[in-house]
Scaffold this motif. Structure first.
Motif, PDB file in Angstrom:
ATOM      1  N   PRO A 164       0.843  -1.199   0.000  1.00  0.00           N
ATOM      2  CA  PRO A 164       0.000   0.000   0.000  1.00  0.00           C
ATOM      3  C   PRO A 164       0.881   1.254   0.000  1.00  0.00           C
ATOM      4  O   PRO A 164       2.051   1.186   0.378  1.00  0.00           O
ATOM      5  N   VAL A 165       0.305   2.358  -0.423  1.00  0.00           N
ATOM      6  CA  VAL A 165       1.080   3.595  -0.559  1.00  0.00           C
ATOM      7  C   VAL A 165       0.382   4.754   0.154  1.00  0.00           C
ATOM      8  O   VAL A 165      -0.814   4.978  -0.029  1.00  0.00           O
ATOM      9  N   LEU A 166       1.166   5.461   0.944  1.00  0.00           N
ATOM     10  CA  LEU A 166       0.698   6.699   1.581  1.00  0.00           C
ATOM     11  C   LEU A 166       1.376   7.891   0.905  1.00  0.00           C
ATOM     12  O   LEU A 166       2.603   7.976   0.887  1.00  0.00           O
ATOM     13  N   TYR A 167       0.583   8.766   0.327  1.00  0.00           N
ATOM     14  CA  TYR A 167       1.095  10.030  -0.217  1.00  0.00           C
ATOM     15  C   TYR A 167       1.044  11.051   0.915  1.00  0.00           C
ATOM     16  O   TYR A 167      -0.035  11.321   1.461  1.00  0.00           O
ATOM     17  N   LEU A 168       2.201  11.565   1.299  1.00  0.00           N
ATOM     18  CA  LEU A 168       2.331  12.381   2.511  1.00  0.00           C
ATOM     19  C   LEU A 168       2.834  13.779   2.130  1.00  0.00           C
ATOM     20  O   LEU A 168       3.946  13.934   1.617  1.00  0.00           O
ATOM     21  N   LEU A 169       1.997  14.772   2.388  1.00  0.00           N
ATOM     22  CA  LEU A 169       2.228  16.119   1.844  1.00  0.00           C
ATOM     23  C   LEU A 169       2.652  17.116   2.923  1.00  0.00           C
ATOM     24  O   LEU A 169       2.149  17.097   4.046  1.00  0.00           O
ATOM     25  N   HIS A 170       3.541  18.019   2.548  1.00  0.00           N
ATOM     26  CA  HIS A 170       4.146  18.970   3.493  1.00  0.00           C
ATOM     27  C   HIS A 170       3.365  20.287   3.589  1.00  0.00           C
ATOM     28  O   HIS A 170       2.368  20.489   2.885  1.00  0.00           O
ATOM     29  N   GLY A 171       3.869  21.207   4.399  1.00  0.00           N
ATOM     30  CA  GLY A 171       3.242  22.514   4.595  1.00  0.00           C
ATOM     31  C   GLY A 171       3.738  23.575   3.632  1.00  0.00           C
ATOM     32  O   GLY A 171       4.567  23.303   2.745  1.00  0.00           O
ATOM     33  N   ILE A 172       3.267  24.803   3.850  1.00  0.00           N
ATOM     34  CA  ILE A 172       3.471  25.871   2.858  1.00  0.00           C
ATOM     35  C   ILE A 172       4.952  26.222   2.652  1.00  0.00           C
ATOM     36  O   ILE A 172       5.358  26.605   1.568  1.00  0.00           O
ATOM     37  N   GLY A 173       5.765  26.046   3.697  1.00  0.00           N
ATOM     38  CA  GLY A 173       7.178  26.396   3.554  1.00  0.00           C
ATOM     39  C   GLY A 173       8.049  25.199   3.224  1.00  0.00           C
ATOM     40  O   GLY A 173       9.277  25.309   3.209  1.00  0.00           O
ATOM     41  N   GLY A 174       7.437  24.064   2.968  1.00  0.00           N
ATOM     42  CA  GLY A 174       8.210  22.831   2.848  1.00  0.00           C
ATOM     43  C   GLY A 174       8.537  22.429   1.418  1.00  0.00           C
ATOM     44  O   GLY A 174       8.213  23.111   0.447  1.00  0.00           O
ATOM     45  N   ASN A 175       9.184  21.290   1.321  1.00  0.00           N
ATOM     46  CA  ASN A 175       9.469  20.669   0.032  1.00  0.00           C
ATOM     47  C   ASN A 175       9.514  19.158   0.268  1.00  0.00           C
ATOM     48  O   ASN A 175       9.070  18.682   1.317  1.00  0.00           O
ATOM     49  N   GLU A 176      10.073  18.424  -0.671  1.00  0.00           N
ATOM     50  CA  GLU A 176      10.061  16.953  -0.570  1.00  0.00           C
ATOM     51  C   GLU A 176      10.859  16.433   0.629  1.00  0.00           C
ATOM     52  O   GLU A 176      10.697  15.279   1.024  1.00  0.00           O
ATOM     53  N   SER A 177      11.687  17.283   1.205  1.00  0.00           N
ATOM     54  CA  SER A 177      12.491  16.861   2.367  1.00  0.00           C
ATOM     55  C   SER A 177      11.841  17.213   3.701  1.00  0.00           C
ATOM     56  O   SER A 177      12.301  16.771   4.757  1.00  0.00           O
ATOM     57  N   ALA A 178      10.802  18.046   3.685  1.00  0.00           N
ATOM     58  CA  ALA A 178      10.277  18.615   4.935  1.00  0.00           C
ATOM     59  C   ALA A 178       9.798  17.559   5.933  1.00  0.00           C
ATOM     60  O   ALA A 178      10.020  17.687   7.138  1.00  0.00           O
ATOM     61  N   TRP A 179       9.169  16.499   5.427  1.00  0.00           N
ATOM     62  CA  TRP A 179       8.620  15.486   6.336  1.00  0.00           C
ATOM     63  C   TRP A 179       9.731  14.649   6.997  1.00  0.00           C
ATOM     64  O   TRP A 179       9.469  13.897   7.938  1.00  0.00           O
ATOM     65  N   THR A 180      10.945  14.781   6.490  1.00  0.00           N
ATOM     66  CA  THR A 180      12.051  14.068   7.142  1.00  0.00           C
ATOM     67  C   THR A 180      13.091  15.041   7.679  1.00  0.00           C
ATOM     68  O   THR A 180      14.236  14.670   7.907  1.00  0.00           O
ATOM     69  N   SER A 181      12.679  16.311   7.873  1.00  0.00           N
ATOM     70  CA  SER A 181      13.624  17.278   8.440  1.00  0.00           C
ATOM     71  C   SER A 181      12.896  18.372   9.223  1.00  0.00           C
ATOM     72  O   SER A 181      12.603  18.197  10.405  1.00  0.00           O
ATOM     73  N   SER A 182      12.532  19.472   8.554  1.00  0.00           N
ATOM     74  CA  SER A 182      12.021  20.650   9.258  1.00  0.00           C
ATOM     75  C   SER A 182      10.604  20.499   9.813  1.00  0.00           C
ATOM     76  O   SER A 182      10.244  21.154  10.790  1.00  0.00           O
ATOM     77  N   GLU A 183       9.778  19.668   9.192  1.00  0.00           N
ATOM     78  CA  GLU A 183       8.366  19.602   9.606  1.00  0.00           C
ATOM     79  C   GLU A 183       7.997  18.298  10.309  1.00  0.00           C
ATOM     80  O   GLU A 183       6.890  18.176  10.837  1.00  0.00           O
ATOM     81  N   GLY A 184       8.901  17.348  10.286  1.00  0.00           N
ATOM     82  CA  GLY A 184       8.581  16.074  10.932  1.00  0.00           C
ATOM     83  C   GLY A 184       9.711  15.084  10.750  1.00  0.00           C
ATOM     84  O   GLY A 184      10.742  15.391  10.143  1.00  0.00           O
ATOM     85  N   ASN A 185       9.481  13.901  11.290  1.00  0.00           N
ATOM     86  CA  ASN A 185      10.465  12.819  11.197  1.00  0.00           C
ATOM     87  C   ASN A 185       9.738  11.552  10.755  1.00  0.00           C
ATOM     88  O   ASN A 185       9.717  10.544  11.463  1.00  0.00           O
ATOM     89  N   ALA A 186       9.135  11.651   9.566  1.00  0.00           N
ATOM     90  CA  ALA A 186       8.283  10.558   9.094  1.00  0.00           C
ATOM     91  C   ALA A 186       9.039   9.233   9.038  1.00  0.00           C
ATOM     92  O   ALA A 186       8.483   8.182   9.379  1.00  0.00           O
ATOM     93  N   ASP A 187      10.294   9.274   8.622  1.00  0.00           N
ATOM     94  CA  ASP A 187      11.062   8.028   8.513  1.00  0.00           C
ATOM     95  C   ASP A 187      11.251   7.378   9.886  1.00  0.00           C
ATOM     96  O   ASP A 187      11.058   6.174  10.054  1.00  0.00           O
ATOM     97  N   ASN A 188      11.572   8.191  10.894  1.00  0.00           N
ATOM     98  CA  ASN A 188      11.748   7.633  12.242  1.00  0.00           C
ATOM     99  C   ASN A 188      10.418   7.126  12.807  1.00  0.00           C
ATOM    100  O   ASN A 188      10.365   6.071  13.447  1.00  0.00           O
TER     101      ASN A 188
END
Ligand code: FER
Length: 354
Positions: free
Chosen positions: A77-101
């Protein structure tokens, strides 16, 4: 209207809003930090062609879970996970969250179905502050989803496709998810932005929303910094609730503001509920999932059966891993779908579609 009646209505309205909100237990400490002693998924960087936006090449990061197999017969299954207004493709694993962890730690505790998490740059389509996020819609549907399904071992079944995001990305989640209930069937909006399109405008086919979407998850923090976003979540939730949408949650994270801890928690809650229990069942089918034994959550058993027809006999009983030592691969005879059911964290079935 008498003062008494007015105050009673105010009281009842306030009560019904509060009564709809759910507070799930806080995640264990360290749930979003990287652990040295547990397996890690892999985050890789890719580019795909946005035919819907000037054929430009656009970046996307993809998390594949520990033990990911590019060739296994069971597609993920696939989850498409979208960031906030100041983010980019790296935001969920850096500035806005730690999705990988967060995902690694869920897998360490066997709390989530193995899934691919796709983190695109969702605001790279022009220069206008809001329009560049809106234009992602066609790119997502027509370019990114096909790219992922071609290049990863990703299921093309809509029952195996989730969309979630934070803030501006939560706005996209609601705007796109409820517009396409046959594309995304698990929806998670974390602190949705105040400029999210009203549910009544987005939803053209409420019957389809009710029939197809397995999880409607809205959440925000109760801190003052997230108040406008909680209000957006609440407004959306109330519309769905008033229209009889089931499997609907409004979560509030006590005291949290517009901040990564909030979104990590929301991802933690959403990801362990996504794709649970119904992932093998084709959306056209009538089915029921009923608990046949309810003890603690960890020993819950579910009976999965079709309501009618030739194989209306039970498809099987799922016994979760506490009793079985490893997750059980549940294969449905005569169907293409093979799915892994594990750790059903529900005291009630996720989907009571009858
Ligand atoms: C708004 C529109 C979008 C807004 C916030 C956002 C506070 C998005 C915020 C984010 O992505 O963090 O009107 O008002």
């Amino acid at each position: 209207m008498s003062l008494k009646l007015t105050s009673m209505i105010v009281f009842l309205t306030a009560f019904s809003i509060i009564a709809e909100e759910v507070k799930w237990p806080a995640p264990p400490s360290g749930f979003s930090s990287r652990k040295n002693d547990s397996p890690h998924g892999k985050v890789s960087s890719h580019n795909y062609v946005a035919t819907q936006f000037k054929n430009e090449s656009k970046p996307v990061k993809v998390y594949t879970p520990p033990n990911y197999s590019a060739t296994a017969a069971t597609k993920y299954p696939v989850l498409y996970l979208l960031h906030g207004i100041g983010g980019n493709e790296s935001a969920w694993t850096s500035s806005e969250g730690n999705a990988d962890n967060v995902m690694d730690n869920l897998y360490k505790d066997n709390k989530a179905v193995p899934m691919i998490v796709v983190m695109p740059h969702g605001g790279a389509f022009g220069t206008d502050m809001f329009d560049k996020f809106a234009k992602f819609e066609d790119v997502l549907i027509k370019d990114l989803i096909p790219y992922i399904e071609k290049n990863f071992n990703a299921s093309p079944d809509s029952n195996m496709r989730a969309i979630a995001g934070l803030s501006m990305g939560a706005g996209q989640t609601l705007n796109f998810g409820y517009k396409y209930p046959k594309v995304f069937t698990w929806i998670g909006a974390f602190s949705p932005a105040p400029n999210t399109t009203a549910a009544g405008t987005t939803i053209k086919d409420m019957a389809s929303v009710k029939a197809n979407i397995h999880l409607n998850y809205l959440a925000a923090g109760t801190g003052s910094g997230d108040a406008g976003y909680l209000n957006t979540a609440r407004t959306y939730h109330n519309y769905l609730n008033q229209n009889g949408v089931k499997n609907l949650y409004l979560l509030s994270e006590a005291g949290l503001n517009h901040e990564p801890e909030n979104w990590n928690r929301q991802l933690y809650n959403f990801a362990q509920r996504a794709f649970q229990g119904v992932s093998a069942i084709s959306q056209s089918e009538s089915f029921k999932i009923v608990p046949i034994a309810k003890a603690t959550i960890s020993t819950q058993k579910l009976l999965i059966s079709k309501n009618s027809g030739a194989d209306s006999k039970p498809w099987g009983v799922f016994i979760n891993q506490t009793e079985n030592s490893s997750s059980k691969v549940f294969s449905l005879t005569g169907r293409t779908a093979i799915s892994t059911f594990r750790n059903l964290n529900y005291s009630t079935p996720v989907n009571q579609k009858q």
